[in-house]
Structure formats: structure tokens, C-alpha cells
Write an enzyme that holds these catalytic residues in place. Structure first.
Site, short mmCIF file in Angstrom:
data_model
loop_
_atom_site.label_atom_id
_atom_site.label_comp_id
_atom_site.label_asym_id
_atom_site.label_seq_id
_atom_site.Cartn_x
_atom_site.Cartn_y
_atom_site.Cartn_z
N ARG A 1 -2.89 -2.31 -9.19
CA ARG A 1 -1.74 -3.58 -9.47
C ARG A 1 -1.38 -3.65 -10.75
O ARG A 1 -0.47 -4.14 -11.27
CB ARG A 1 -2.50 -4.70 -8.90
CG ARG A 1 -2.81 -5.15 -7.66
CD ARG A 1 -1.77 -4.81 -6.56
NE ARG A 1 -1.96 -3.52 -6.08
CZ ARG A 1 -1.18 -2.95 -5.33
NH1 ARG A 1 -0.04 -3.21 -5.31
NH2 ARG A 1 -1.55 -1.54 -5.08
N ASP B 1 7.39 0.19 8.14
CA ASP B 1 6.74 0.27 6.69
C ASP B 1 5.26 -0.11 6.88
O ASP B 1 5.06 -0.70 7.83
CB ASP B 1 7.54 -0.96 5.94
CG ASP B 1 6.93 -0.98 4.49
OD1 ASP B 1 6.48 0.33 3.98
OD2 ASP B 1 7.50 -1.98 3.68
N GLU B 2 4.43 0.19 6.03
CA GLU B 2 3.02 -0.21 5.84
C GLU B 2 2.26 0.23 7.30
O GLU B 2 1.52 -0.58 7.63
CB GLU B 2 2.78 -1.77 5.61
CG GLU B 2 3.63 -2.14 4.39
CD GLU B 2 2.84 -1.73 2.94
OE1 GLU B 2 2.07 -1.08 3.20
OE2 GLU B 2 3.00 -2.56 2.04
#
Length: 670
Positions: free
Chosen positions: A603, A213-214
Site C-alpha cells: 500500500r 477483475d480480482e
């Protein structure tokens, strides 16, 4: 599978070769990873123990593990879901003999590393003010897989030469202390696999499918570790987003995503572009902004959440007016629309921006949580006392032993500790036990042995007092015996700072006393060991940064906000030299700053408000500010601008009257 969209299903089901899932913000990447793990076990016949899913934070790995467990219902035994560093730690623990480490090796955190570097610099009569620089250089070298020899060969200028020499001595001391540092958790396994193909083959057979991930946040050593484990099998799924790569300052290399196509020519790319978080207008702004960066992989986020409200841009006189406006806007929304405080987040480029903001929020009695503050257990004085408590109940904690042996100073130098470490490693005993062995006298001078034994015998005496009398009294005596108060005053920048640190120490002692009393209510036989173990557990939990779901406005840096989402976001300080930051402008790193702004915009779920000031104080002087170039890169037709001489002052007055009326009505109802 029915809960996934077509692109997500494609990513889950593809197992014919290496896969890159290009996952935009809010596109449900965690669902893809967790369901792919379940798919591999249930549909592809791969045992859970042969699968590893790796990410960057404890919080993310815990969430992933819980979700996989819920889907697999008892079939997840042996599954590895961890951070990169936890995976590295597992490899080192299993292969410690090959690495020449004892089984109980210590892990140095950042503070431990700085203490060791400071001692090394002082020992060689170097300037100890260079500790932070040297520590950062060593960390960067390790992440970039640069050996001490290579670092010395390429060092330029006095600072780099000093750091490269310290690097070699630092590594030598770590090994003597039977220890590794945080960066070694990745570097050491990579080096081990390079030098021992048989060990690598064993781990390749153990981990037959790897999910990462990431991926855009990986540094060079993490990238190498992934490449080694996967080998030629190509059983790999990586999830990443080049538009959210914001950690170059700590070694992250977004180009690792591009490198995948070189290493794996058969790489398949699946794009997740449907966003489940934000309104279409917010995504339009994000897409328009990030389109100004060059892209190897093109993607466009879209949403079915409705077009949404305009993005508000509020120009204010100065930072005082900016913070005042944000505080009153939040209070107004809370009172008029009954919006919970926890639905608001205020994001900023630098921590200094939060100081004035806190004052304004307090003045309006708006509750808030400031992320990124120093945790209680991370404070140096607490770590000092916890070090004593750990060794008090566990002689084998070499890391804690090293922290306290010279605190306060006992004239036990690095060379003595190095020889002690070598002797303990040779005898396969702890540093504490090594001090007691007769054989140590053959390796150290009589005076050095006497200093070490004076310390261990004194600690033995405190241990006995804990069990034969009042343990809290014994711990207080320990603090008085070492004159820790004098040590704090001697080393603090001011008496006021020393006083606060001393208060923290006594607060910890009180906490220990309360913990012991609570334990003994349930178990009269519970002793000081159990109480200290509870505090250590609290320490670990504190570091894991548990989510706080209380009703408070969230304050955090843009870097800290990555991975989070909030209904209403205030993005403050949208000015040149703030966002983008002055250092980035000077270094030509505008692309990363644009990605940081993109993270801030994405966000927001429902509303986004951007604020900026015309003037800011710096060193007591009022300076004029220029609006950020990123404002010009947003779709102007979607912005509702206020305070910049816009042509509709009546709208501002009407908004102000509505707020005042709603507040009056609130008070009339009381």
C-alpha cells in the site's frame, strides 16, 4: 494504447482465446480492463451491449464504468459494468418467472436474514444465540453450492445439524416471502443455468465477451457463474493476483486461478510486473516476503520510482508507547515537512488496535478517519424506522413489510406469514395488499386475519394523517403508538444503549423534517414521499462508502486497505499471534497471513514504517510479545531498526533532537 507499457498492450490486444492477466499490486490493471473494453468495441467490432466487465465492489465498478465512458465517448450504450451481485440481480429480475418469483421480489440483507433465522429458531424452541453461527453456515453452504439436503446429509455434531435444518426452513420461508438473500444473487442464477440450458444459451448470446477483475477473490458459485457464461467460446479475460488473495474466510478460492489452466488448456498468461506506485526498496521487501509462499505463477514486481528510503522497524515498550510514537511521528512530519494528514495511513490486523490509537491521535489533535465503522443507516433502530417509512409510502415493499410486521411483537407467527406469502404470490399482489383481500380468509384463521388487518388499517390511518395534516407529527405519533421506546429498552443490553438508540431515532425524524423543509423551499408541493425518497437515497449512498478526500489520517484494517494506496504507511502490531494472527497459526493458514502482510507493504508509495510492542495488555494482564516471523523474512539490509538495542543510539538521539527543535521553531514562529 500509447499510455500502456508493452505487457499491458499485449493483454489488451489478445482476443484469440481465454486470457489470465496476472497483475501485481499497483501495476495498472484497471487501465488494462477499461482499455480492453474500448478495444473490443472500437477495433474488434463487438457491440458494447454484448460485453460485461465484473468486479467485487460498487466503487470499483463505478470507476471502471466512468473510465470506459470517457474513452468510448457515447459508444458504451448497453455495456454491463457491475459487481458480481448486481449481475446476478439482473439475471434474476429478467428470469423471475422461470424462477417462480414475482417481479417485485425482495432482497434480504444480512440483518433481514438474521431476523428470519432468529424467528425460525424461536418457533422451534431452539437457542436464538445460535443465529450468527447458523447464518454464517448457510452463507458458506450457498457459496459452496451445497443444497439443504446435502447439508443435512453431511452435518456433524449438534450445531451443524441445527444449522442444516434451519437452512431448509430458511429457504422455504424466503420463497414464501417472494425474496432472495445476498448469497442467492449468485447461487440462483447458477442453478437456473444448470436446469435451463435454453436460458443459459440466451445469456451466452447476450454476453459474448466477459472480463473479470480480482479473480482470486471469487468463491465457488462465482467461479461457476463465470464458467457457465463463457461456455466453450473462451471469450474471457480475467485479471487477478494470487499474492493478494486475503478473503478465504468469506469463501474466496485463490485456486480458481490455477483451475483456469484446467478448464481452458489454451489459456494465455500475461504478467504485469511493473509497479507504478511504490519505491524499489518497498517492492524488494514485498517480493522477498511473498517469495516464502508457494506459487503456481511466478512474478517479481519492479519500479522506476527510485530506490527510496529504508524501511523503518520501530520496537516499543508496549501498545501505549506504540500508539504514542505513531501519533507523534505523523504530527512531526506534518509540522516539519508540511505533509498533509491524508497522505498517512495506519494499518492493523484487528479493529481493537484502533481504540488506543484514536485516543492518542485525539490527544495530539491529529484528525483521522476510521474506516469500517457502523454507518448510521446500518443501525438496527434506523432500519426499523426506515422500514415503517418505506411501507408508509410504498405498500409494495414486501421486504420492509416483513421487517416491521412483528416489530414490536404483534403475535403474528412465521406460519401465518408463510401462508400470507404463499397467498400473495399466488394472487401476484404485495403482502400489504394481500391482507386486505377477502380471499385471505379462506387461508388463515379469523384471528390471524384480524391481527394482520389491524396493522394495515393502522398504517393506512398514519398515511392519511401524513397527507391531511403535519407529516412529521404523524410519524412521531407512529413511534409513540408502537411504543418503540419501550421496545428498545426491553431488547437493549443496557439502559444506556437503549438511550443512544432512541436518540438516533429522533435524530432521523429531525433529519426527515429538515429534508422536507429544504425540499419545500424549492417546491411548495413537495411532500413526505419525496422527503423519504431522499433519505432512502442517502441510505444507498451511505452504503456505497464514498471516498472521503478531507485532510485526515486514514485508519483501517489490512483487509480494508486492499486496492488503496498512501504515500506514508504505518503497519502496526507486527507480532506473532497478531500478524500472523493466533487463529491462523493454530489452523495452519500462515500463507494467507503472509499475503495480508504483503498487501500492507504494497500500500506504501514512499515510506513504510513497521511498529511492534514488547508487551501488550490482555484481560488486564501484561503479556510478553514475540516479533512476527515476517520481520525475519524481509531483506535485513533494507531495514532501519530502532528500539531493539541497535548499535547506533546516537542516531536515535539525533532524530529526537531534530524533532524537538522543529517543534520549538514552530512555536517560536507563532
Amino acid at each position: 494504447m500509447s499510455q500502456l507499457n508493452p505487457r499491458q498492450r499485449e493483454a489488451v490486444r489478445y482476443i484469440s482465446g481465454p486470457l489470465l492477466v496476472l497483475a501485481g499490486a499497483g501495476s495498472g490493471k484497471t487501465s488494462v480492463i477499461t482499455r480492453k473494453v474500448a478495444y473490443l468495441v472500437e477495433q474488434c467490432g463487438i457491440e458494447a451491449r454484448h460485453i460485461a466487465a465484473v468486479t467485487f465492489t460498487n466503487k470499483a465498478s463505478r470507476e471502471m464504468k466512468e473510465r470506459v465512458g470517457q474513452i468510448l465517448q457515447g459508444k458504451s450504450k448497453g455495456l454491463t459494468v457491475s459487481t458480481f451481485h448486481n449481475l446476478g440481480m439482473s439475471i434474476i429480475r429478467r428470469e423471475h418467472k422461470k424462477l417462480g418469483l414475482k417481479s417485485g421480489f425482495s432482497l434480504f440483507d444480512d440483518q433481514d436474514s438474521k431476523t428470519l433465522i432468529k424467528d425460525l429458531l424461536l418457533h422451534h424452541d431452539e437457542d436464538s444465540d445460535q443465529v450468527d453461527y447458523v447464518r454464517n453456515m448457510i452463507s458458506n453452504w450457498k457459496n459452496e453450492m451445497v443444497s439443504p439436503e446435502s447439508a443435512q446429509a453431511r452435518a456433524v455434531g449438534p450445531q451443524e445439524i441445527l444449522a442444516s435444518r434451519a437452512y431448509e426452513a430458511y429457504n422455504r420461508n424466503l420463497r414464501a416471502y417472494n425474496a432472495v438473500d445476498f448469497d442467492d444473487l449468485i447461487l440462483v442464477p447458477v442453478q437456473l443455468f444448470e436446469e435451463h440450458p435454453d436460458v443459459l444459451e440466451r445469456w451466452q448470446n447476450r454476453i459474448r465477451y466477459l472480463l473479470v477483475d480480482e479473480y482470486q477473490d471469487t468463491n465457488l458459485s462465482q467461479y461457476r457463474l463465470v464458467r457457465q457464461i463463457v461456455g466453450h467460446r473462451g471469450a474471457l479475460t480475467v485479471v487477478g493476483d494470487d499474492d493478494q488473495s486475503i478473503y478465504a474466510w468469506r469463501g474466496a478460492r485463490p485456486e480458481n486461478l490455477e483451475q483456469l489452466q484446467v478448464d481452458f488448456p489454451s489459456l494465455k498468461v500475461v504478467k504485469l510486473e511493473q509497479n507504478y506506485r511504490s519505491t524499489s526498496r518497498i517492492l524488494k521487501a514485498a517480493n522477498t516476503l511473498i517469495a516464502n509462499n508457494p506459487h503456481t505463477f511466478e512474478k517479481t514486481l519492479w519500479s522506476e520510482m527510485g530506490f527510496g528510503d529504508p524501511i523503518r522497524v520501530i520496537h516499543t515498550r508496549n501498545e501505549d508507547a506504540e500508539c504514542e510514537r505513531i501519533a507523534t511521528e505523523i504530527l512531526d512530519n506534518h509540522l516539519r515537512k508540511h505533509t498533509p494528514f491524508k497522505d498517512f495511513a495506519i494499518l492493523y490486523r484487528g479493529n481493537f488496535q484502533a481504540r488506543l490509537l484514536e485516543v492518542k491521535l485525539q490527544a495530539y489533535q491529529v484528525p483521522y478517519k476510521l474506516s469500517g465503522g457502523t454507518s448510521f443507516f446500518a443501525r438496527a433502530e434506523i432500519k426499523d424506522l426506515m422500514g415503517y417509512l418505506k411501507v408508509l409510502v410504498n405498500r409494495d415493499d414486501d421486504n420492509a413489510f416483513l421487517r416491521i410486521i412483528n416489530l414490536p411483537r404483534r403475535e403474528i407467527g412465521p406460519s401465518t406469514l408463510q401462508k400470507l406469502g404463499e397467498y400473495a404470490s399466488e394472487r401476484d399482489v404485495s403482502l400489504f395488499d394481500a391482507c386486505e383481500e377477502v380471499g385471505l380468509e379462506q387461508h388463515l384463521s379469523a384471528s390471524a386475519v384480524e391481527k394482520l388487518r389491524r396493522f394495515t388499517r393502522w398504517l393506512h390511518d398514519k398515511y392519511r394523517q401524513c397527507y391531511e395534516g403535519d407529516p412529521i407529527a404523524a410519524i412521531k405519533d407512529l413511534i409513540y403508538d408502537i411504543d418503540y421506546e419501550g421496545w428498545l429498552y426491553q431488547n437493549a443490553s443496557s439502559d444506556n444503549v437503549a438511550e443512544k438508540r432512541l436518540q438516533n431515532v429522533w435524530f432521523l425524524v429531525d433529519s426527515l423534517k429538515n429534508t422536507l423543509e429544504r425540499l419545500q423551499e424549492d417546491d411548495p408541493d413537495a411532500g413526505i414521499e419525496e422527503a423519504i425518497a431522499r433519505l432512502i437515497l442517502l441510505d444507498l449512498m451511505d452504503r456505497q462508502e464514498e471516498e472521503d478526500d478531507s485532510n485526515r489520517v486514514q485508519l483501517m484494517t489490512l483487509h480494508a486497505s486492499k486496492g488503496l494506496e498512501f504515500s506514508h504507511v504505518f503497519l502496526m502490531g507486527m507480532e506473532e499471534e497478531l500478524l500472523p494472527h493466533r487463529n491462523s497459526i493454530e489452523n495452519g493458514d500462515i500463507e494467507e497471513e503472509r499475503r495480508l502482510a504483503y498487501v500492507g507493504v504494497t500500500r506504501a508509495k514512499r515510506t513504510l514504517t513497521i511498529t511492534l510492542a514488547r508487551q501488550r495488555k490482555q484481560f488486564g494482564e501484561l503479556l510478553d510479545c514475540t516479533p512476527s516471523r515476517f520481520l525475519d523474512e524481509l531483506p535485513q539490509e533494507d531495514l532501519e531498526v530502532e528500539g531493539n538495542g541497535e548499535k547506533n543510539p546516537e542516531a536515535n538521539k539525533a532524530r529526537g533532537r531534530a524533532t524537538l527543535n522543529s517543534l520549538r521553531n514552530m512555536f517560536d514562529d507563532l
